[in-house]
Design a protein around this motif. Sequence first.
Motif, PDB file in Angstrom:
ATOM      1  N   HIS A  83      -7.700 -76.390  22.911  1.00 19.08           N
ATOM      2  CA  HIS A  83      -7.798 -75.737  21.603  1.00 19.08           C
ATOM      3  C   HIS A  83      -8.653 -76.622  20.702  1.00 19.08           C
ATOM      4  O   HIS A  83      -8.279 -77.752  20.399  1.00 19.08           O
ATOM      5  CB  HIS A  83      -6.401 -75.541  21.017  1.00 19.08           C
ATOM      6  N   TYR A 105     -16.749 -74.703  16.556  1.00 16.23           N
ATOM      7  CA  TYR A 105     -15.906 -73.968  17.492  1.00 16.23           C
ATOM      8  C   TYR A 105     -14.426 -73.967  17.095  1.00 16.23           C
ATOM      9  O   TYR A 105     -13.559 -73.662  17.909  1.00 16.23           O
ATOM     10  CB  TYR A 105     -16.071 -74.541  18.901  1.00 16.23           C
ATOM     11  N   SER A 115     -11.289 -71.886  18.665  1.00 15.40           N
ATOM     12  CA  SER A 115     -11.634 -71.372  19.992  1.00 15.40           C
ATOM     13  C   SER A 115     -10.920 -72.193  21.063  1.00 15.40           C
ATOM     14  O   SER A 115     -10.543 -73.337  20.838  1.00 15.40           O
ATOM     15  CB  SER A 115     -13.146 -71.452  20.214  1.00 15.40           C
ATOM     16  N   THR A 116     -10.722 -71.585  22.228  1.00 15.41           N
ATOM     17  CA  THR A 116     -10.093 -72.295  23.340  1.00 15.41           C
ATOM     18  C   THR A 116     -10.951 -72.185  24.593  1.00 15.41           C
ATOM     19  O   THR A 116     -11.717 -71.236  24.765  1.00 15.41           O
ATOM     20  CB  THR A 116      -8.686 -71.750  23.668  1.00 15.41           C
ATOM     21  N   THR A 121     -11.303 -68.225  24.446  1.00 17.47           N
ATOM     22  CA  THR A 121     -11.137 -67.311  23.325  1.00 17.47           C
ATOM     23  C   THR A 121     -12.101 -67.714  22.215  1.00 17.47           C
ATOM     24  O   THR A 121     -12.685 -68.803  22.249  1.00 17.47           O
ATOM     25  CB  THR A 121      -9.700 -67.344  22.771  1.00 17.47           C
ATOM     26  N   GLY A 122     -12.231 -66.844  21.222  1.00 20.28           N
ATOM     27  CA  GLY A 122     -13.104 -67.138  20.096  1.00 20.28           C
ATOM     28  C   GLY A 122     -14.550 -67.287  20.538  1.00 20.28           C
ATOM     29  O   GLY A 122     -15.087 -66.430  21.231  1.00 20.28           O
ATOM     30  N   ALA A 123     -15.163 -68.407  20.173  1.00 15.21           N
ATOM     31  CA  ALA A 123     -16.565 -68.658  20.530  1.00 15.21           C
ATOM     32  C   ALA A 123     -16.774 -68.748  22.037  1.00 15.21           C
ATOM     33  O   ALA A 123     -17.899 -68.618  22.514  1.00 15.21           O
ATOM     34  CB  ALA A 123     -17.053 -69.947  19.869  1.00 15.21           C
ATOM     35  N   PHE A 124     -15.684 -68.966  22.787  1.00 15.35           N
ATOM     36  CA  PHE A 124     -15.789 -69.110  24.244  1.00 15.35           C
ATOM     37  C   PHE A 124     -15.259 -67.889  24.995  1.00 15.35           C
ATOM     38  O   PHE A 124     -14.945 -67.967  26.177  1.00 15.35           O
ATOM     39  CB  PHE A 124     -15.066 -70.377  24.697  1.00 15.35           C
ATOM     40  N   ARG A 125     -15.166 -66.760  24.324  1.00 20.68           N
ATOM     41  CA  ARG A 125     -14.713 -65.527  24.970  1.00 20.68           C
ATOM     42  C   ARG A 125     -15.637 -65.207  26.151  1.00 20.68           C
ATOM     43  O   ARG A 125     -16.838 -65.353  26.060  1.00 20.68           O
ATOM     44  CB  ARG A 125     -14.757 -64.386  23.946  1.00 20.68           C
TER      45      ARG A 125
END
Length: 184
Positions: free
Chosen positions: A117, A123, A126-127, A150-154
């Motif tokens: 996380h 970022y 994001s995770t 998740t987030g920016a790393f989806r």
Amino acid sequence: MAKLHMCLVLMIVLVSITKCAQAEKKWARKVVGEKETTINLQFYLHDTLSGKNPSAILVAQAKTTYQYPTQFGSVMMADDPLTMTPEPNSLVVGRAHGLYGSAGQTDLALIMALSFHITSSAYVGSTINILGKNSPDLNANRELPVVGGTGAFRLARGYAYVKLLSIDPKTGDTILGYNITIVQ
């Protein structure tokens, strides 16, 4: 009459196929032509088993765990800090949440399920999720798969090189360097 019945059945089938195709367009879309992005991250994980406030604790073990030199059957839960440099007082850029367990009877083989996380940089929130076998070799880089985020790393995929920087043989406290390459 049979021809009329057959025509009605054929019309109903065609209408059903058309409605299904229209409904599919509403929930399923294919996007073509987007370029992939590669992101590289470098940080350090501090897995502390000792002291008043350990960042990883034993949550399960088998009755026979202590019979194995690898502690086979032990499972640890982690909330480890991720830092910018290897020094413990370095800027914290995230937390590693998850678990790891000893899955080898004779060779050290850890099964790891960690979610990194990110709490700093562009970022934040994001995770990055890692799941796989980590067979520690004290002198070599190990590679683990990035299986999502998740987030920016989806939709992320990629790999993480892990290098042991230090380990205290008395306490088990460990500092690991992570170099993660993400493609999305």
